[in-house]
Write an enzyme that holds these catalytic residues in place. Structure first.
Site, short mmCIF file in Angstrom:
data_model
loop_
_atom_site.label_atom_id
_atom_site.label_comp_id
_atom_site.label_asym_id
_atom_site.label_seq_id
_atom_site.Cartn_x
_atom_site.Cartn_y
_atom_site.Cartn_z
N GLU A 33 0.92 -1.25 0.03
CA GLU A 33 -0.03 0.11 0.08
C GLU A 33 0.82 1.35 0.10
O GLU A 33 1.54 1.61 1.11
CB GLU A 33 -0.99 -0.08 1.11
CG GLU A 33 -1.83 -1.11 1.05
CD GLU A 33 -2.81 -1.15 0.05
OE1 GLU A 33 -3.21 0.20 -0.40
OE2 GLU A 33 -3.30 -2.14 -0.21
N GLU A 74 -6.16 3.94 7.74
CA GLU A 74 -5.41 3.63 6.38
C GLU A 74 -5.41 2.04 6.34
O GLU A 74 -5.70 1.35 5.62
CB GLU A 74 -4.26 4.21 6.14
CG GLU A 74 -3.59 3.75 4.64
CD GLU A 74 -4.26 4.22 3.41
OE1 GLU A 74 -4.65 3.15 2.83
OE2 GLU A 74 -4.83 5.25 3.42
N GLU A 81 -10.47 -2.66 1.15
CA GLU A 81 -10.17 -2.94 -0.28
C GLU A 81 -9.61 -4.26 -0.61
O GLU A 81 -10.21 -4.81 -1.72
CB GLU A 81 -8.96 -1.78 -0.96
CG GLU A 81 -9.63 -0.24 -0.75
CD GLU A 81 -8.51 0.73 -1.12
OE1 GLU A 81 -7.22 0.29 -1.06
OE2 GLU A 81 -8.84 1.70 -1.23
#
Length: 126
Positions: A33, A74, A81
């Site tokens: 990420e 996050e 996701e």
């Protein structure tokens, strides 16, 4: 009796397994990420500044906690996701909505940091 069926065990063994799972999560986020790496870099830059900026121990705790909030949100966004993509990479309105909401949460966490750090900087220089 239910505790016996826990896959990660009980007691200290469970703590070690949970810690290892956390390590794997941090490792995956860092590797996969870009947003997490960017926010981690921001946090690492701002952390030493927090000692200069804080006017009290409580103030310092708020500054540092706001940085941790970004990383927490996050990580959760990245998990949403990943899970969404695991279910299907096909375009779907609900998948898009889930990802957009996660992104909105990250934006709000960044806004919290901007407010806290902005006010703190203003108080320091005014």
């Amino acid at each position: 009796m239910k505790d016996v069926l826990k896959p990660n065990g009980l007691g200290l063994k469970r703590v070690f397994k949970a810690s290892y799972c956390s390590y794997l999560g941090f490792k995956a986020a860092f590797k996969e990420e870009a947003a997490f790496r960017q926010e981690l870099l921001l946090s690492l830059i701002l952390f030493p500044i927090s000692f200069w900026l804080a006017s009290s121990l409580l103030h310092w705790a708020v500054l540092v906690s706001s940085l941790l909030i970004i990383l927490i949100v996050e990580l959760l966004n990245s998990a949403i996701e990943a899970l969404t993509d695991r279910v299907s990479t096909e375009l779907h309105v609900l998948s898009g909505r889930a990802k957009d909401m996660g992104s909105a949460a990250v934006t709000l966490s960044l806004t919290i940091v901007l407010i806290i750090w902005g006010v703190s900087l203003y108080m320091k220089i005014a």
